[in-house]
Design a protein around this motif. Structure first.
Motif, PDB file in Angstrom:
ATOM      1  N   VAL A 189      13.039  -7.074  -5.343  1.00 57.13           N
ATOM      2  CA  VAL A 189      11.679  -7.261  -4.860  1.00 57.13           C
ATOM      3  C   VAL A 189      11.320  -6.008  -4.063  1.00 57.13           C
ATOM      4  CG1 VAL A 189      10.125  -8.636  -3.433  1.00 57.13           C
ATOM      5  CG2 VAL A 189      11.898  -9.762  -4.794  1.00 57.13           C
ATOM      6  N   VAL A 190      10.268  -5.325  -4.511  1.00 53.76           N
ATOM      7  CA  VAL A 190       9.905  -4.016  -3.960  1.00 53.76           C
ATOM      8  C   VAL A 190       8.602  -4.135  -3.176  1.00 53.76           C
ATOM      9  CG1 VAL A 190       9.230  -1.667  -4.562  1.00 53.76           C
ATOM     10  CG2 VAL A 190      11.084  -2.790  -5.814  1.00 53.76           C
ATOM     11  N   TYR A 191       8.598  -3.539  -1.979  1.00 49.05           N
ATOM     12  CA  TYR A 191       7.422  -3.536  -1.109  1.00 49.05           C
ATOM     13  C   TYR A 191       6.894  -2.103  -1.016  1.00 49.05           C
ATOM     14  CZ  TYR A 191       9.118  -8.125   0.373  1.00 49.05           C
ATOM     15  OH  TYR A 191       9.541  -9.433   0.409  1.00 49.05           O
ATOM     16  N   LEU A 192       5.644  -1.897  -1.445  1.00 47.49           N
ATOM     17  CA  LEU A 192       5.054  -0.555  -1.484  1.00 47.49           C
ATOM     18  C   LEU A 192       3.845  -0.473  -0.559  1.00 47.49           C
ATOM     19  CD1 LEU A 192       5.120   0.004  -5.345  1.00 47.49           C
ATOM     20  CD2 LEU A 192       6.613   1.109  -3.668  1.00 47.49           C
ATOM     21  N   ASN A 193       3.721   0.659   0.110  1.00 47.15           N
ATOM     22  CA  ASN A 193       2.555   0.906   0.949  1.00 47.15           C
ATOM     23  C   ASN A 193       1.328   1.068   0.057  1.00 47.15           C
ATOM     24  OD1 ASN A 193       0.553   2.089   2.633  1.00 47.15           O
ATOM     25  ND2 ASN A 193       2.144   2.876   3.986  1.00 47.15           N
ATOM     26  N   PRO A 194       0.249   0.315   0.303  1.00 47.53           N
ATOM     27  CA  PRO A 194      -0.950   0.451  -0.552  1.00 47.53           C
ATOM     28  C   PRO A 194      -1.496   1.871  -0.594  1.00 47.53           C
ATOM     29  CG  PRO A 194      -1.101  -1.515   0.832  1.00 47.53           C
ATOM     30  CD  PRO A 194       0.089  -0.739   1.317  1.00 47.53           C
ATOM     31  N   ASP A 195      -1.292   2.639   0.485  1.00 49.97           N
ATOM     32  CA  ASP A 195      -1.792   4.018   0.516  1.00 49.97           C
ATOM     33  C   ASP A 195      -1.089   4.905  -0.513  1.00 49.97           C
ATOM     34  OD1 ASP A 195      -3.509   3.348   2.563  1.00 49.97           O
ATOM     35  OD2 ASP A 195      -2.178   4.033   4.162  1.00 49.97           O
ATOM     36  N   ASP A 196       0.100   4.471  -0.969  1.00 52.75           N
ATOM     37  CA  ASP A 196       0.799   5.242  -1.996  1.00 52.75           C
ATOM     38  C   ASP A 196       0.142   5.083  -3.358  1.00 52.75           C
ATOM     39  OD1 ASP A 196       2.765   6.402  -0.387  1.00 52.75           O
ATOM     40  OD2 ASP A 196       4.029   4.625  -0.493  1.00 52.75           O
ATOM     41  N   ASP A 197      -0.677   4.036  -3.495  1.00 50.74           N
ATOM     42  CA  ASP A 197      -1.501   3.848  -4.697  1.00 50.74           C
ATOM     43  C   ASP A 197      -0.661   3.885  -5.981  1.00 50.74           C
ATOM     44  OD1 ASP A 197      -3.890   3.361  -5.995  1.00 50.74           O
ATOM     45  OD2 ASP A 197      -4.362   5.490  -6.243  1.00 50.74           O
ATOM     46  N   VAL A 198       0.394   3.050  -6.011  1.00 46.98           N
ATOM     47  CA  VAL A 198       1.253   2.949  -7.190  1.00 46.98           C
ATOM     48  C   VAL A 198       0.834   1.731  -8.002  1.00 46.98           C
ATOM     49  CG1 VAL A 198       3.613   2.752  -8.042  1.00 46.98           C
ATOM     50  CG2 VAL A 198       3.157   4.009  -5.937  1.00 46.98           C
ATOM     51  N   SER A 199       0.520   1.920  -9.263  1.00 50.40           N
ATOM     52  CA  SER A 199       0.062   0.827 -10.111  1.00 50.40           C
ATOM     53  C   SER A 199       1.239   0.184 -10.841  1.00 50.40           C
ATOM     54  CB  SER A 199      -0.949   1.330 -11.140  1.00 50.40           C
ATOM     55  OG  SER A 199      -0.306   2.166 -12.101  1.00 50.40           O
TER      56      SER A 199
ATOM     57  N   GLY B 107       1.084  -6.662   4.648  1.00 51.63           N
ATOM     58  CA  GLY B 107       0.292  -5.459   4.443  1.00 51.63           C
ATOM     59  C   GLY B 107       0.798  -4.551   3.348  1.00 51.63           C
ATOM     60  N   LYS B 108       1.737  -5.020   2.523  1.00 53.68           N
ATOM     61  CA  LYS B 108       2.291  -4.190   1.466  1.00 53.68           C
ATOM     62  C   LYS B 108       2.146  -4.866   0.109  1.00 53.68           C
ATOM     63  CE  LYS B 108       5.547  -1.688   4.374  1.00 53.68           C
ATOM     64  NZ  LYS B 108       6.928  -1.186   4.535  1.00 53.68           N
ATOM     65  N   ASP B 109       2.027  -4.038  -0.937  1.00 48.92           N
ATOM     66  CA  ASP B 109       1.988  -4.558  -2.301  1.00 48.92           C
ATOM     67  C   ASP B 109       3.409  -4.923  -2.723  1.00 48.92           C
ATOM     68  OD1 ASP B 109      -0.756  -4.094  -2.513  1.00 48.92           O
ATOM     69  OD2 ASP B 109      -0.435  -2.023  -3.168  1.00 48.92           O
ATOM     70  N   VAL B 110       3.565  -6.125  -3.274  1.00 47.22           N
ATOM     71  CA  VAL B 110       4.895  -6.638  -3.590  1.00 47.22           C
ATOM     72  C   VAL B 110       5.039  -6.796  -5.099  1.00 47.22           C
ATOM     73  CG1 VAL B 110       6.608  -8.425  -3.102  1.00 47.22           C
ATOM     74  CG2 VAL B 110       4.837  -7.912  -1.415  1.00 47.22           C
TER      75      VAL B 110
END
Length: 225
Positions: free
Chosen positions: A44-54, A75-78
């Motif tokens: 399960v990966v948590y990415l900062n939305p500012d990194d803008d990874v699709s 606050g992170k995309d999961v």
């Protein structure tokens, strides 16, 4: 008496390091089960939305074979991702070789994995480090601290040893994450107890922690225990 360790793992075979290199923040968080299951390939990966990874960009990485968006938490995309693990990673972290509880999510950077784990003792940690190094995986110890002993079967928060064990396991496996990463049935299997017993341990432990944090409350005696 257990110890809490912080360490960095470095190897070109570690998954998700390339992903961390490719994003502006150079950092992602993940939860994985390598300490519990040799063949664990679902992270399960948590990415900062500012990194803008699709989702499509994640799927384009060679090591990622499947991607499922799970929404947003803290606050992170999961995302749930299924990875192709190198054999050296699966073998080095074989759960039958050592036991450890994850305290916080793994932080993946271009330098490697930063992890915080609880081991039974220093020998258990050193055994893990020695085994990793035999597979060409470097383990750099950042800090180590001895956890305080429990007196009369309870912690300083008034938890019993089993309540504390249950809560630590639940936290380390993502039970309190949103979305929840593990079920009480899976936690019960890990502890070798029934699901109702696991639920009871968590419920009583949570109540004790709240009582301890909020201060003494008037004692209410139940009709039956």
């Amino acid at each position: 008496m257990t110890i809490t360790t912080e360490f960095v793992i470095r190897s070109p075979s570690l998954p998700l390091v390339t992903l961390a290199q490719s994003i502006p923040s150079n950092q992602i968080e993940c939860v994985h089960g390598l300490c519990r299951e040799r063949t664990a390939r679902v992270f399960v990966v948590y990415l900062n939305p500012d990194d803008d990874v699709s989702e499509d960009e994640l799927a384009a990485f060679d090591e990622i074979v499947d991607v499922t968006p799970l929404g947003r938490a803290s606050g992170k995309d999961v995302y749930q991702v299924t990875l192709k693990l190198a054999d050296v990673v699966s073998d080095a972290f074989a759960p039958e070789r050592f036991t450890a509880s994850q305290v916080e999510p793994t932080i993946v950077t271009p330098d490697g994995w930063y992890e915080k784990k609880i081991f039974q003792n220093y020998n258990a940690f050193n055994g893990m480090r020695t085994r990793c190094e035999s597979y060409g995986i470097e383990v750099e110890l950042v800090s180590i601290s001895q956890n305080p002993p429990q007196n009369n079967g309870s912690s300083r928060y008034g938890l019993t040893e089993r309540q504390q064990e249950a809560l630590q396991l639940a936290i380390s496996q993502g039970y309190y994450e949103s979305p929840r990463q593990v079920s009480t049935e899976e936690l019960a299997e890990e502890m070798g107890i029934s699901q109702p017993s696991m639920s009871s341990l968590l419920r009583r432990g949570e109540r004790q922690l709240l009582t301890s944090a909020l201060g003494s409350q008037p004692e209410v005696k139940a009709l039956s225990e």
